[in-house]
Design a protein around this motif. Structure first.
Motif, mmCIF file in Angstrom:
data_model
loop_
_atom_site.group_PDB
_atom_site.id
_atom_site.type_symbol
_atom_site.label_atom_id
_atom_site.label_comp_id
_atom_site.label_asym_id
_atom_site.label_seq_id
_atom_site.Cartn_x
_atom_site.Cartn_y
_atom_site.Cartn_z
ATOM 1 N N ARG A 307 0.828 -1.209 0.000
ATOM 2 C CA ARG A 307 0.000 0.000 0.000
ATOM 3 C C ARG A 307 0.861 1.257 0.000
ATOM 4 N NH1 ARG A 307 -5.373 0.973 3.608
ATOM 5 N NH2 ARG A 307 -5.681 3.191 3.146
ATOM 6 N N HIS A 342 -17.032 -0.485 -9.092
ATOM 7 C CA HIS A 342 -16.108 0.104 -8.125
ATOM 8 C C HIS A 342 -16.147 1.630 -8.122
ATOM 9 C CE1 HIS A 342 -13.646 -3.814 -8.823
ATOM 10 N NE2 HIS A 342 -14.579 -3.980 -7.909
ATOM 11 N N GLU A 348 -11.172 3.779 1.278
ATOM 12 C CA GLU A 348 -10.578 2.603 1.894
ATOM 13 C C GLU A 348 -11.013 1.325 1.192
ATOM 14 O OE1 GLU A 348 -7.943 0.626 4.137
ATOM 15 O OE2 GLU A 348 -8.195 2.814 4.044
ATOM 16 N N ALA A 349 -12.268 1.253 0.813
ATOM 17 C CA ALA A 349 -12.756 0.076 0.103
ATOM 18 C C ALA A 349 -12.111 -0.029 -1.277
ATOM 19 C CB ALA A 349 -14.277 0.130 -0.030
ATOM 20 N N ARG A 352 -8.670 -1.354 -0.890
ATOM 21 C CA ARG A 352 -8.703 -2.798 -0.604
ATOM 22 C C ARG A 352 -8.765 -3.604 -1.894
ATOM 23 N NH1 ARG A 352 -7.422 -6.755 0.388
ATOM 24 N NH2 ARG A 352 -8.188 -8.433 1.711
ATOM 25 N N LEU A 355 -5.285 -3.487 -3.847
ATOM 26 C CA LEU A 355 -4.209 -4.297 -3.280
ATOM 27 C C LEU A 355 -4.277 -5.757 -3.730
ATOM 28 C CD1 LEU A 355 -4.101 -2.842 0.329
ATOM 29 C CD2 LEU A 355 -2.323 -2.630 -1.419
ATOM 30 N N LYS A 356 -5.341 -6.122 -4.420
ATOM 31 C CA LYS A 356 -5.443 -7.494 -4.935
ATOM 32 C C LYS A 356 -4.675 -7.614 -6.247
ATOM 33 C CE LYS A 356 -9.903 -8.280 -2.690
ATOM 34 N NZ LYS A 356 -11.286 -8.789 -2.822
ATOM 35 N N ASP A 421 -12.353 -13.383 -5.056
ATOM 36 C CA ASP A 421 -13.618 -12.815 -4.603
ATOM 37 C C ASP A 421 -14.702 -13.040 -5.659
ATOM 38 O OD1 ASP A 421 -13.505 -10.810 -6.574
ATOM 39 O OD2 ASP A 421 -12.705 -9.293 -5.216
ATOM 40 N N GLU A 427 -6.389 -12.717 -4.827
ATOM 41 C CA GLU A 427 -5.542 -12.075 -3.824
ATOM 42 C C GLU A 427 -4.598 -13.125 -3.268
ATOM 43 O OE1 GLU A 427 -5.789 -9.088 -0.005
ATOM 44 O OE2 GLU A 427 -7.549 -10.262 -0.543
ATOM 45 N N GLN A 447 0.151 -10.172 3.943
ATOM 46 C CA GLN A 447 -0.675 -9.164 4.610
ATOM 47 C C GLN A 447 0.080 -8.507 5.758
ATOM 48 O OE1 GLN A 447 -4.703 -11.740 4.284
ATOM 49 N NE2 GLN A 447 -4.942 -9.816 5.374
ATOM 50 N N ASN A 450 2.642 -6.036 4.296
ATOM 51 C CA ASN A 450 2.034 -4.799 3.799
ATOM 52 C C ASN A 450 1.713 -3.838 4.936
ATOM 53 O OD1 ASN A 450 2.134 -5.323 1.070
ATOM 54 N ND2 ASN A 450 0.143 -6.323 1.018
ATOM 55 N N ARG A 500 -6.712 -4.611 12.140
ATOM 56 C CA ARG A 500 -6.553 -4.944 10.727
ATOM 57 C C ARG A 500 -6.336 -6.443 10.516
ATOM 58 N NH1 ARG A 500 -2.431 -0.586 8.146
ATOM 59 N NH2 ARG A 500 -1.699 -0.334 10.293
#
Length: 543
Positions: A307, A342, A348-349, A352, A355-356, A421, A427, A447, A450, A500
């Motif tokens: 990130r 999207h 923030e969403a 997220r 980052l995939k 997803d 991811e 994770q 990051n 988190r």
């Protein structure tokens, strides 16, 4: 009933022929070892590649022969890409960052008949030549004369080209003919050869150039920061001339300061490199106050994009596009590009999702499976072994028979653990060999890493599975402070206390180290870290 359309084999030489005919004056720029710059248009480069193909034939290279390269990103290496493959031989790009032992193994496994090398690798060539019985020709891409054993001829690259007319047209042959050979980095045993075909490489380049992927235009200036010895430079030496975009080849100097200077001087609009390199560029920008004047898009992969890198480059007006793939997949299988759904996501969403590693390109497919091989749901929660198949995915390794081969339906086990997803975004949870199994439950090192690099004083971070007397494995975090920063391990550990990650995911210890080891392809060398630190928790007093 068959269609009534023309049929032309999908051959890589057609890319350079197109670039020469329709974008002949567009530049290929090379940064030279002496600090200078070389410039050549596609028309002139294609003519040199045809002369090189003639020279290769005069040297005794025939269709199917393997021709090795030990070279950085340059116009001469690009000429080899097209000349070797274009004449029907196999361009075998060797990673010079591998150990001498691994390189000798690779050259012998491929049975290379000829080797082209940058002058800086002359000592390495001299050491390797006696260990490669099939080698009969060495060509230096510049001045130098390494000592070679009897029976191996030494030639100068430019002298060879000067002796040829370049009037010979590119031959036409079966599109399934092998075009290039790349070896894995050998982090788990000996490197393994992945043999691409003209058809697979062409289809991959077409897919990589679609609007949701690289989307190169003739107005772009593309810097190839991924090594041309690594999975054909992420196919950018094919994609850029296909679109008529200029190519900028940085040579061996990929430190942040050199790269930043080249990006600005050459007015680069798109660039590729592994995250480590971009984090270095960000450090230079932070220290110097310089700007990225024309760069607007970056492709990154090889390891998960943190990130901090996405946010850092965004502050300079640069969008980061994450992709996933491997040598065995040419390399790209997924690309992170947004969907219409999207558009309304809050910040923030949206992050997220970014980052995939993204969704599959058309022409490739992915799935995740459990230990018994049953496919798992695309719910963004279940994770399992990631498998891929498609037009440019490896069916089997060179000289390995059934070892590591895809199954009867073409599904190739990648060695990655991932979730997918409901919208098809993969991811990466971890490499299967790097995932941490604590008390039978999995923890993602990616994770945790990051989160660690989001700390303002952390330059780089790695999480490994350390042996534990009760839980078998627990996460151990190693961090490198930014230069001149005083970093307290407690402040890094505090990052994991905001919810988190689950409480039991938190690293058991945070260690400050001066540097982290990397593999020959720029990825964190987790195997070396495990060798040094896997017993660290066992050595600590209880309590």
């Amino acid at each position: 009933m068959l269609g009534l359309m023309q049929h032309h084999p999908l051959l890589l030489s057609s890319i350079l022929t197109h670039a020469a005919r329709h974008h002949g004056r567009t530049e290929v720029v090379s940064a030279l070892a002496d600090g200078g710059t070389h410039r050549i248009g596609y028309a002139a480069l294609e003519a040199r590649a045809r002369r090189l193909a003639q020279a290769l034939h005069r040297l005794g290279v025939r269709p199917g022969d393997r021709v090795a390269t030990l070279a950085w990103n340059s116009h001469r290496h690009l000429e080899l890409y097209y000349a070797v493959s274009g004449m029907g031989a196999v361009c075998h790009t060797v990673n010079p960052r591998l150990s001498e032992e691994d390189i000798a193994f690779i050259l012998n496994d491929a049975a290379d008949a000829a080797l082209f090398a940058d002058p800086g690798f002359a000592p390495l060539v001299a050491a390797l030549a006696p260990r490669v019985p099939a080698l009969r020709t060495v060509v230096l891409l510049g001045e130098g004369a390494p000592p070679l054993p009897p029976g191996i001829a030494l030639h100068d690259y430019e002298t060879l080209l000067a002796a040829e007319s370049g009037e010979q047209a590119w031959p036409v042959f079966d599109e399934n003919t092998a075009s290039a050979l790349c070896y894995t980095s050998g982090t788990t045993g000996r490197p393994k050869g992945v043999l691409y075909s003209h058809r697979s490489a062409m289809l991959h380049a077409y897919a990589a150039n679609t609007a949701d992927a690289f989307a190169f235009r003739a107005t772009d200036r593309v810097l190839v920061g991924a090594g041309m010895f690594h999975a054909t430079g992420w196919a950018m030496p094919y994609c850029a001339p296909m679109a008529g975009a200029a190519l900028v080849l940085p040579g061996r100097h990929l430190d942040g300061a050199s790269l930043l200077r080249l990006l600005n001087e050459e007015r680069v609009t798109f660039a590729s490199a592994v995250p480590t390199i971009w984090l270095d560029v960000l450090q230079v920008l932070e220290r110097s106050g310089a700007r990225l004047e024309t760069l607007r898009r970056v492709a990154s992969g090889g390891s998960a994009v943190p990130r901090a890198m996405i946010e850092g480059l965004a502050r300079h007006g640069v969008a980061v596009q994450q992709a996933w793939g491997m040598t065995e997949t040419s390399p790209m299988v997924t690309i992170n590009a947004p969907l219409a759904a999207h558009a309304g996501l809050e910040a923030e969403a949206a992050m997220r999702v970014r980052l995939k590693q993204g969704r599959a390109l058309c022409g490739a497919d992915i799935r995740i499976t459990d230990a018994e091989g049953a496919e798992l749901p695309w719910d963004g929660t279940a994770f399992g072994d990631l498998e891929a198949r498609g037009h440019w995915v490896c069916q089997a390794y060179l000289n390995r028979g059934a070892e590591g081969a895809a199954d009867a339906d073409g599904w190739f086990r990648t060695g990655d653990v991932a979730s997918i997803d409901p919208e098809g975004y993969a991811e990466m949870v971890d490499r299967s060999k790097d995932v941490i199994k604590s008390g039978g439950e999995w923890i993602s090192s990616i994770q945790l890493e990051n989160i660690a690099v989001s700390h303002p004083d952390v330059l780089e971070a790695a999480v490994i599975a350390a042996h534990h007397p009760r839980w078998q494995e627990r996460p151990l975090l190693l961090v490198v402070p930014k230069p001149g920063r005083a970093l307290a391990p407690e402040s890094v550990a505090a990052l994991y206390e905001d919810g988190r990650v689950a409480r039991w995911w938190r690293p058991d210890a945070v260690l400050l180290v001066e540097a982290l080891p990397h593999t020959a392809t720029g990825k964190l060398n987790k195997r070396a870290l495990r060798q040094d630190y896997q017993d660290y928790l066992l050595r600590q007093p209880p309590g």
